[in-house]
Motif scaffolding. Structure first.
Motif, short mmCIF file in Angstrom:
data_model
loop_
_atom_site.label_atom_id
_atom_site.label_comp_id
_atom_site.label_asym_id
_atom_site.label_seq_id
_atom_site.Cartn_x
_atom_site.Cartn_y
_atom_site.Cartn_z
N PHE A 1 0.86 -1.18 0.00
CA PHE A 1 0.00 0.00 0.00
C PHE A 1 0.89 1.22 0.00
CE2 PHE A 1 0.49 -1.77 4.19
CZ PHE A 1 0.83 -0.70 5.01
N ALA A 2 0.36 2.33 -0.48
CA ALA A 2 1.16 3.54 -0.62
C ALA A 2 0.33 4.76 -0.27
CB ALA A 2 1.69 3.66 -2.05
N GLY A 3 1.02 5.86 -0.09
CA GLY A 3 0.35 7.11 0.19
C GLY A 3 0.61 7.58 1.61
N PRO A 4 0.10 8.77 1.93
CA PRO A 4 0.33 9.35 3.26
C PRO A 4 -0.22 8.48 4.39
CG PRO A 4 -0.54 11.01 1.76
CD PRO A 4 -0.60 9.70 1.05
N ARG B 1 2.71 2.79 8.75
CA ARG B 1 4.02 2.15 8.93
C ARG B 1 4.78 2.77 10.10
NH1 ARG B 1 4.15 2.34 3.17
NH2 ARG B 1 3.96 0.25 2.29
N SER B 2 4.70 4.08 10.21
CA SER B 2 5.38 4.77 11.31
C SER B 2 4.80 4.34 12.66
CB SER B 2 5.25 6.28 11.13
OG SER B 2 5.83 6.96 12.21
N ALA B 3 3.48 4.28 12.72
CA ALA B 3 2.82 3.88 13.98
C ALA B 3 3.18 2.44 14.35
CB ALA B 3 1.31 4.03 13.86
#
Length: 86
Positions: A31-34, A40-42
């Motif tokens: 998956f991609a996008g903001p 991913r960061s979380a």
């Protein structure tokens, strides 16, 4: 003490396994996008926290095993006595 140490070690291993599986599952997702970056960061932060928890549990198991070894070596507590009884 050794039984508690074993339980702590088991829980540490379980937390490490969950963290590893989470990383594997996350790696297989495409998956991609903001929103994906935020997710991913979380998840990365939560994986870090899981590693810290697993480490703390393992350290607690080590302390319990060390305490058990001291008790087994000196079951009556003569050498570890606090204070100065005469």
């Amino acid at each position: 003490m050794r039984a508690a140490a074993s339980q702590f070690r088991s829980k540490a291993d379980r937390v490490a396994t969950v963290s590893s599986r989470l990383a594997t599952q996350l790696g297989s997702m495409t998956f991609a996008g903001p929103a994906a970056d935020q997710f991913r960061s979380a998840v990365s932060w939560e994986q870090h926290r899981l590693k810290v928890i697993a480490s703390a549990l393992a350290q607690a198991a080590d302390v319990l095993n060390q305490g058990a070894a001291r008790v087994e070596a000196d079951p009556l507590g003569f050498y570890g006595a606090q204070g100065g009884a005469s």
